[in-house]
Design a protein around this motif. Structure first.
Motif, PDB file in Angstrom:
ATOM      1  N   TRP A 451       0.837  -1.203   0.000  1.00  0.00           N
ATOM      2  CA  TRP A 451       0.000   0.000   0.000  1.00  0.00           C
ATOM      3  C   TRP A 451       0.874   1.256   0.000  1.00  0.00           C
ATOM      4  N   GLY A 452       1.986   1.211   0.716  1.00  0.00           N
ATOM      5  CA  GLY A 452       2.908   2.342   0.707  1.00  0.00           C
ATOM      6  C   GLY A 452       3.500   2.573  -0.676  1.00  0.00           C
ATOM      7  N   ILE A 453       3.861   1.492  -1.366  1.00  0.00           N
ATOM      8  CA  ILE A 453       4.388   1.608  -2.727  1.00  0.00           C
ATOM      9  C   ILE A 453       3.312   2.150  -3.662  1.00  0.00           C
ATOM     10  N   PHE A 454       2.078   1.655  -3.500  1.00  0.00           N
ATOM     11  CA  PHE A 454       0.959   2.153  -4.306  1.00  0.00           C
ATOM     12  C   PHE A 454       0.771   3.658  -4.086  1.00  0.00           C
ATOM     13  N   SER A 455       0.778   4.062  -2.826  1.00  0.00           N
ATOM     14  CA  SER A 455       0.553   5.478  -2.504  1.00  0.00           C
ATOM     15  C   SER A 455       1.654   6.352  -3.085  1.00  0.00           C
ATOM     16  N   SER A 456       2.910   5.880  -2.987  1.00  0.00           N
ATOM     17  CA  SER A 456       4.026   6.669  -3.528  1.00  0.00           C
ATOM     18  C   SER A 456       3.927   6.803  -5.041  1.00  0.00           C
ATOM     19  N   ALA A 457       3.454   5.733  -5.692  1.00  0.00           N
ATOM     20  CA  ALA A 457       3.410   5.742  -7.154  1.00  0.00           C
ATOM     21  C   ALA A 457       2.230   6.528  -7.701  1.00  0.00           C
ATOM     22  N   TYR A 458       1.068   6.444  -7.015  1.00  0.00           N
ATOM     23  CA  TYR A 458      -0.158   6.979  -7.616  1.00  0.00           C
ATOM     24  C   TYR A 458      -0.850   8.043  -6.769  1.00  0.00           C
ATOM     25  N   LEU A 459      -0.441   8.180  -5.506  1.00  0.00           N
ATOM     26  CA  LEU A 459      -1.097   9.139  -4.611  1.00  0.00           C
ATOM     27  C   LEU A 459      -0.089  10.084  -3.965  1.00  0.00           C
ATOM     28  N   ALA A 460       1.064  10.248  -4.598  1.00  0.00           N
ATOM     29  CA  ALA A 460       2.123  11.057  -3.993  1.00  0.00           C
ATOM     30  C   ALA A 460       1.623  12.472  -3.704  1.00  0.00           C
ATOM     31  N   ASP A 461       1.941  12.965  -2.512  1.00  0.00           N
ATOM     32  CA  ASP A 461       1.472  14.287  -2.076  1.00  0.00           C
ATOM     33  C   ASP A 461       2.456  15.351  -2.566  1.00  0.00           C
ATOM     34  N   ASP A 462       2.022  16.125  -3.543  1.00  0.00           N
ATOM     35  CA  ASP A 462       2.831  17.242  -4.034  1.00  0.00           C
ATOM     36  C   ASP A 462       2.525  18.443  -3.146  1.00  0.00           C
ATOM     37  N   GLY A 463       3.497  18.897  -2.400  1.00  0.00           N
ATOM     38  CA  GLY A 463       3.267  19.962  -1.417  1.00  0.00           C
ATOM     39  C   GLY A 463       2.656  21.225  -2.010  1.00  0.00           C
ATOM     40  N   ASP A 464       3.046  21.606  -3.210  1.00  0.00           N
ATOM     41  CA  ASP A 464       2.513  22.826  -3.849  1.00  0.00           C
ATOM     42  C   ASP A 464       2.229  22.488  -5.313  1.00  0.00           C
ATOM     43  N   PRO A 465       1.121  21.788  -5.586  1.00  0.00           N
ATOM     44  CA  PRO A 465       0.872  21.335  -6.954  1.00  0.00           C
ATOM     45  C   PRO A 465       0.650  22.504  -7.906  1.00  0.00           C
ATOM     46  N   ALA A 466       1.121  22.316  -9.131  1.00  0.00           N
ATOM     47  CA  ALA A 466       0.961  23.364 -10.147  1.00  0.00           C
ATOM     48  C   ALA A 466      -0.485  23.474 -10.593  1.00  0.00           C
ATOM     49  N   ASP A 544       4.401   9.262 -22.899  1.00  0.00           N
ATOM     50  CA  ASP A 544       5.108   7.984 -23.008  1.00  0.00           C
ATOM     51  C   ASP A 544       4.163   6.796 -23.129  1.00  0.00           C
ATOM     52  N   GLY A 545       2.860   7.068 -23.266  1.00  0.00           N
ATOM     53  CA  GLY A 545       1.885   5.982 -23.351  1.00  0.00           C
ATOM     54  C   GLY A 545       0.959   5.991 -22.149  1.00  0.00           C
ATOM     55  N   PRO A 546       0.137   4.942 -21.993  1.00  0.00           N
ATOM     56  CA  PRO A 546      -0.813   4.893 -20.874  1.00  0.00           C
ATOM     57  C   PRO A 546      -0.102   4.990 -19.522  1.00  0.00           C
ATOM     58  N   ALA A 547      -0.699   5.758 -18.618  1.00  0.00           N
ATOM     59  CA  ALA A 547      -0.138   5.913 -17.273  1.00  0.00           C
ATOM     60  C   ALA A 547      -1.304   5.926 -16.279  1.00  0.00           C
ATOM     61  N   TRP A 548      -0.955   5.789 -14.983  1.00  0.00           N
ATOM     62  CA  TRP A 548      -1.977   5.656 -13.938  1.00  0.00           C
ATOM     63  C   TRP A 548      -1.757   6.684 -12.841  1.00  0.00           C
ATOM     64  N   VAL A 549      -2.855   7.182 -12.313  1.00  0.00           N
ATOM     65  CA  VAL A 549      -2.853   7.973 -11.094  1.00  0.00           C
ATOM     66  C   VAL A 549      -4.052   7.539 -10.272  1.00  0.00           C
ATOM     67  N   ALA A 550      -4.143   8.033  -9.048  1.00  0.00           N
ATOM     68  CA  ALA A 550      -5.287   7.712  -8.193  1.00  0.00           C
ATOM     69  C   ALA A 550      -5.668   8.946  -7.387  1.00  0.00           C
ATOM     70  N   GLY A 551      -6.882   8.934  -6.883  1.00  0.00           N
ATOM     71  CA  GLY A 551      -7.358   9.981  -5.992  1.00  0.00           C
ATOM     72  C   GLY A 551      -8.156   9.353  -4.877  1.00  0.00           C
ATOM     73  N   ARG A 552      -8.127   9.950  -3.695  1.00  0.00           N
ATOM     74  CA  ARG A 552      -8.877   9.385  -2.566  1.00  0.00           C
ATOM     75  C   ARG A 552      -9.550  10.501  -1.786  1.00  0.00           C
ATOM     76  N   ASP A 553     -10.727  10.201  -1.268  1.00  0.00           N
ATOM     77  CA  ASP A 553     -11.481  11.155  -0.462  1.00  0.00           C
ATOM     78  C   ASP A 553     -12.668  10.407   0.116  1.00  0.00           C
ATOM     79  N   ARG A 554     -13.337  11.035   1.111  1.00  0.00           N
ATOM     80  CA  ARG A 554     -14.560  10.429   1.628  1.00  0.00           C
ATOM     81  C   ARG A 554     -15.648  10.437   0.561  1.00  0.00           C
ATOM     82  N   SER A 555     -15.558  11.397  -0.368  1.00  0.00           N
ATOM     83  CA  SER A 555     -16.530  11.527  -1.448  1.00  0.00           C
ATOM     84  C   SER A 555     -15.980  10.892  -2.722  1.00  0.00           C
ATOM     85  N   THR A 556     -16.810  10.083  -3.387  1.00  0.00           N
ATOM     86  CA  THR A 556     -16.390   9.465  -4.642  1.00  0.00           C
ATOM     87  C   THR A 556     -16.086  10.526  -5.695  1.00  0.00           C
TER      88      THR A 556
END
Length: 580
Positions: A451-466, A544-556
């Motif tokens: 789960w930690g690897i998943f979070s780092s790959a797809y849910l990484a927290d960008d402190g000041d997102p563009a 570079d081709g298909p890629a994955w990200v994720a999002g999480r919240d109490r709301s879908t």
């Protein structure tokens, strides 16, 4: 026979010429046309007789004290054993005292037969009979003598006729000292049976059953031990079938076997012996015994269970049984020990994990379709001969992940621990991240680490997102959605009608030059219940081709917006990198 050209093995240099095969040492009595055991099947459990308290105890570096003996005995009673060899009372005061404890207390339930062991020597037989006086349970006095030629010549210094008379003389002593005890029966073991001439051992066994007047009402146990395993299991089966078919008073004999494990085939010997006519098996719960051990009663019983035959012994708390046995024997169970070892229900291999994961899914679906609980439905899960739950084990350790594992195992752990159901293509992508971790560390990874690897790959927290969505207002009555996107700290407002909120976010980003092409979108939840969080995993097209990200919240909805924004941020970053 010449070695084929494809076999490049070379002579070992070991002095194998010093040894002779079993066929040169003893006649194997059955011809191919005579043997019947190969076509038989085991359809019911034999009588199991654990000898942990005697034979197993003799093999311990630190023999059991009275407290450990009692604990072990009580365990075997709880499991359902109804005939238990409790000791060698003429060999040690501890064993004698334990037999007396049974005589003077209600430690043994009424339906448990007590077995005591003695050599064929009058003074030791006297001591043995003295130990059992007052026991209310049925009792078996088990007398033994070695009968094989090497033992006759080297150990006992007696010829065949002389040894026969020694055995019968001891048999008369048993009859004289205990024949009048109505609850006592007799057992005889021609030790090293497997290396004894078949005709000679048959002669002695028939003489002892005649002396003890074996009858269906008071049967004699003839125990034929593979004291030292010397041949392939089929040879033992032939020897047992020869005795089974030629013994006098066969309906008055309980034919028993006592295999050891010198060749590592004790379990096979016992199973083939039952096919050949054996009705009773002596062994130890997890195979403890001299040298490489006695036959393993747990493996034998659970082999039957795996074939749909009730073993008549309860192993439904296998770890509780193991804890007692390990404590009493002071010997740890190997992690690969059949059925009971820590790793026997565990798959690390990716192909195994994928098959098990699919097998569990099919099992659940079939149970539901048949209107059965999962514990009642027929078991067909690949690589798992029996359901670990039958032994009181959970499925937590069925799949574990290391560098040999694949996407199926990773997905199984995330699903079982976090309730996540990941699409197949994401499983493949995640497995690459996990593989890099395991290759770098060489370690197994837990569900929490995955789960930690998943979070780092797809849910990484960008402190000041563009890229951020700072507001999303939905007016359902007007069918209007307003989106505020912050790009590099500057807010941009956009409003849309007639499309859903996610499409609005994508359109707003496109108006700012960030094209998020969503290839697939999958919504699931993290854990279940009141504290569940929504998780959206999103596949998008990157440079570079298909890629994955994720999002999480109490709301879908918020989780999905989060995933879209992460994709947009990644695209913006790649665009800047290309421009720079």
């Amino acid at each position: 026979m010449a070695t084929p050209a494809w076999n490049r093995q070379r002579p070992s240099g070991m002095p194998s010429h010093r040894y002779t095969d079993v066929y040169s040492r003893v006649d194997v009595p059955l011809l191919d046309s005579e043997r019947q055991w190969p076509t038989r099947r085991i359809t019911r459990a034999p009588l199991w007789v654990p000898v942990d308290l005697r034979d197993g105890n003799q093999a311990l570096a630190e023999p059991m004290d009275p407290l450990r003996k009692r604990r072990f005995f009580e365990l075997m009673v709880r499991m359902g054993y109804t005939e238990i060899e409790v000791g060698y009372p003429s060999a040690s005061q501890t064993d004698y005292d334990f037999v007396r404890l049974i005589a003077e207390t209600d430690l043994a339930p009424d339906d448990v037969t007590i077995v005591v062991f003695t050599p064929a020597r009058r003074d030791l037989i006297e001591r043995t009979v003295e130990s059992i006086r007052g026991i209310r349970n049925e009792v078996v006095i088990h007398m033994y003598t070695a009968t094989a030629p090497t033992w006759r010549n080297v150990v006992l210094g007696r010829g065949r006729d002389d040894l026969r008379e020694l055995i019968l003389s001891a048999g008369r002593d048993v009859l004289e000292l205990a024949g009048d005890l109505p609850n006592v029966r007799f057992e005889f073991s021609p030790e090293v049976f497997t290396l004894t001439e078949p005709a000679y051992v048959l002669e002695i066994c028939d003489a002892i059953t005649e002396l003890w007047d074996a009858s269906p009402e008071r049967p004699v146990i003839l125990n034929l031990p593979a004291t030292v395993e010397v041949a392939t299991p089929n040879v033992y089966a032939d020897q047992i079938e020869y005795m089974h078919r030629n013994l006098a008073r066969r309906d008055s004999v309980i034919l028993s076997v006592h295999p050891h494990n010198d060749r590592g085939t004790g379990v096979a010997c016992a199973e083939l012996a039952v096919l050949a006519g054996a009705q009773r098996i002596e062994g130890c719960l997890f195979g403890n015994g001299e040298r490489t051990g006695n036959v393993d009663l747990a493996t034998l019983a659970l082999n039957l269970h795996a074939q749909g035959v009730d073993p008549m012994i309860d192993f439904s708390d296998i770890d509780g049984v193991r804890r007692v046995v390990e404590d009493c024997n002071r010997i740890e169970i190997h992690p690969r020990h059949p059925y009971v070892g820590d790793l026997v229900h565990t798959a690390f291999s990716g192909t195994h994990q994928d098959a098990i994961k699919k097998g569990f899914a099919e099992h659940r679906a079939r149970a539901a379709a048949e209107g059965l609980s999962e514990r009642e439905a027929a078991w067909r899960v690949p690589y798992l001969p029996i359901d670990p739950a039958d032994l009181g084990r959970s499925y937590d350790a069925v799949i574990r992940v290391n560098s040999q594992s694949g996407k199926g195992g990773i997905a199984y752990l995330l699903e079982s621990e976090y309730g996540l159901e990941l699409p197949r293509r994401l499983q493949i992508d995640l497995s690459r991240h996990v593989q890099r971790h395991t290759d770098a560390t060489g370690d197994e990874v837990t569900a929490q680490q995955i789960w930690g690897i998943f979070s780092s790959a797809y849910l990484a927290d960008d402190g000041d997102p563009a890229v951020r969505v700072t507001a999303l207002r939905i007016d359902e009555a007007e069918g209007r959605t307003e989106v505020v996107v912050a790009l590099d700290g500057v807010e941009h407002r956009a409003a849309f009608e007639g499309i859903g909120p996610i499409e609005c976010v994508v359109a707003a980003l496109a108006s700012l030059g960030i094209e998020v092409e969503i290839l697939s979108l999958h919504q699931t939840s993290i854990r279940s219940g009141a504290d569940a969080e929504a998780l959206t995993v999103l596949e998008y097209r990157s440079p570079d081709g298909p890629a994955w990200v994720a999002g999480r919240d109490r709301s879908t909805l918020s989780a999905t917006v989060d995933a879209v924004v992460r994709a947009a941020g990644a695209l913006a970053a790649s665009r800047e990198l290309a421009a720079g």
